[in-house]
Write a protein that holds these residues in place. Sequence first.
Motif, mmCIF file in Angstrom:
data_model
loop_
_atom_site.group_PDB
_atom_site.id
_atom_site.type_symbol
_atom_site.label_atom_id
_atom_site.label_comp_id
_atom_site.label_asym_id
_atom_site.label_seq_id
_atom_site.Cartn_x
_atom_site.Cartn_y
_atom_site.Cartn_z
ATOM 1 N N ALA A 430 0.829 -1.202 0.000
ATOM 2 C CA ALA A 430 0.000 0.000 0.000
ATOM 3 C C ALA A 430 0.871 1.264 0.000
ATOM 4 N N ARG A 431 1.951 1.245 0.798
ATOM 5 C CA ARG A 431 2.851 2.398 0.833
ATOM 6 C C ARG A 431 3.553 2.594 -0.505
ATOM 7 N N ASP A 433 2.453 1.669 -3.457
ATOM 8 C CA ASP A 433 1.446 2.156 -4.413
ATOM 9 C C ASP A 433 1.187 3.646 -4.205
ATOM 10 N N ALA A 434 1.092 4.052 -2.920
ATOM 11 C CA ALA A 434 0.865 5.461 -2.630
ATOM 12 C C ALA A 434 2.028 6.322 -3.066
ATOM 13 N N SER A 435 3.254 5.788 -2.882
ATOM 14 C CA SER A 435 4.453 6.544 -3.267
ATOM 15 C C SER A 435 4.512 6.696 -4.778
ATOM 16 N N GLY A 437 1.978 6.655 -6.798
ATOM 17 C CA GLY A 437 0.891 7.562 -7.175
ATOM 18 C C GLY A 437 1.273 9.008 -6.959
ATOM 19 N N ALA A 438 1.972 9.270 -5.855
ATOM 20 C CA ALA A 438 2.390 10.642 -5.582
ATOM 21 C C ALA A 438 3.418 11.138 -6.612
#
Length: 440
Positions: A430-431, A433-435, A437-438
């Motif tokens: 999840a981290r 994927d979030a990174s 995405g950012a």
Amino acid sequence: MTAPTQSNPSLRRELTLGGAIAIGLSSMIGAGLFSAFGPAAAAAGSALLVGLLIAFVVAACNATSTAQLAAQYPTSGGSYIYGRERLGEWWGFMAGWGFVVGKSASAAAMALTVAAYAAPAAWLKPVALAALVVMVALNLVGVTRTAQAARIIVALVLTGLAVVLVAAWLSTGPNAPTGFQAMFTGLGTRLSTASGWYGVLQSAGLLFFAFAGYARIATLGEEVRDPQRNIPRAIITTLLVVGAIYAIVALTLLAKLGAGGIAVSDAPLADAADAAGTVPWAAVLVRITAAIAALGALLAGIAGVTRTALAMARNHDLPPALAAVHPKFGVPHIATIALGVVVALLILVGDVREVIGFSSAGVLTYYFVANLAAFTQQSENRRYPRWMQVLGMVLCALLVFTLPWQSLLGGIAMFGAGFLVRGIAELRRARNDASRGAQN
């Protein structure tokens, strides 16, 4: 359900109905046939047949649920896939993790059991490792070779078992006329108390695990020809055949030894055959047959665990490398080799036969998930009434709580470790994927 890809291709549909039945029989007619009746009789006493009947009912509920699900999801993984598709990722992981970890320990125990029957104590571990290497090699050269070996093993075991049973019925020991009388005399008393029923349920739990090998057929669902037709037929046929064999063995032991005699015997089949001391070769034949049976359980166990590991690896619940399929032999070769290494280490560490009670909790959880998943299937995919799945869930849960407390704690620890590792992996994904995405 994660579909096979070019990098992780599907397995080959080469397994016939007869081959699937042979693998199922080799899983179920294992060393438990020669060892489970002693502790089961110690727990149930004169109500041994009641315990066997309950075990068969649990197995029938689980088998019909598995057959119904396998027809809809004819792919590798068994209840891991069924739970994931019908209930959610965590349910699938719980079933798959319990099966892979529990049955890996069971594979080490089966290898040691082969050696215990076939070799002197000083050669226990070398012979166990040799048996493991041979069975891993057979699994590496294709599922058809595995099925052929299973056929040979089943034929040898059934022949040896038939000779022992005939010898038992021909023997004329002093206990022969009284076994059934003692059983029926004490049955009412045994079932009239809560402690008596607790013992019966314990015996059902012990005997159920000897039935549980039909799951191997479902885990091979991606390799069975005409799976919607052949997998359910193979599962039900295997269960009925093994149920009949266990009933014949139980009746023979009760007639020749009585429940008390079975409970104190380390080798009740040999004792039954040699009831009058006239069959001195009975013990030797039982040892040989039991060693071959344990070898068959090891062979089929490796096939089942590696296919579940393959399915879990495709969904990143295990390392993705385990999803590799050999281009020539069409088997999950990396998973098979990895399992062989793990089981070999377990064999070298110590004698795990006495400390794998947690696998019992894993197996019952596996089938609880299967029953719950089958309960959610729609009418177009249903083959059996929903009350069978409800009964299967209730009985699986009930048998879990009749396990020794050490086994229950071991099961809790096993699932706790699995959930923790998967939870950490999910957070990392999840981290990441979030990174990403950012950054985009």
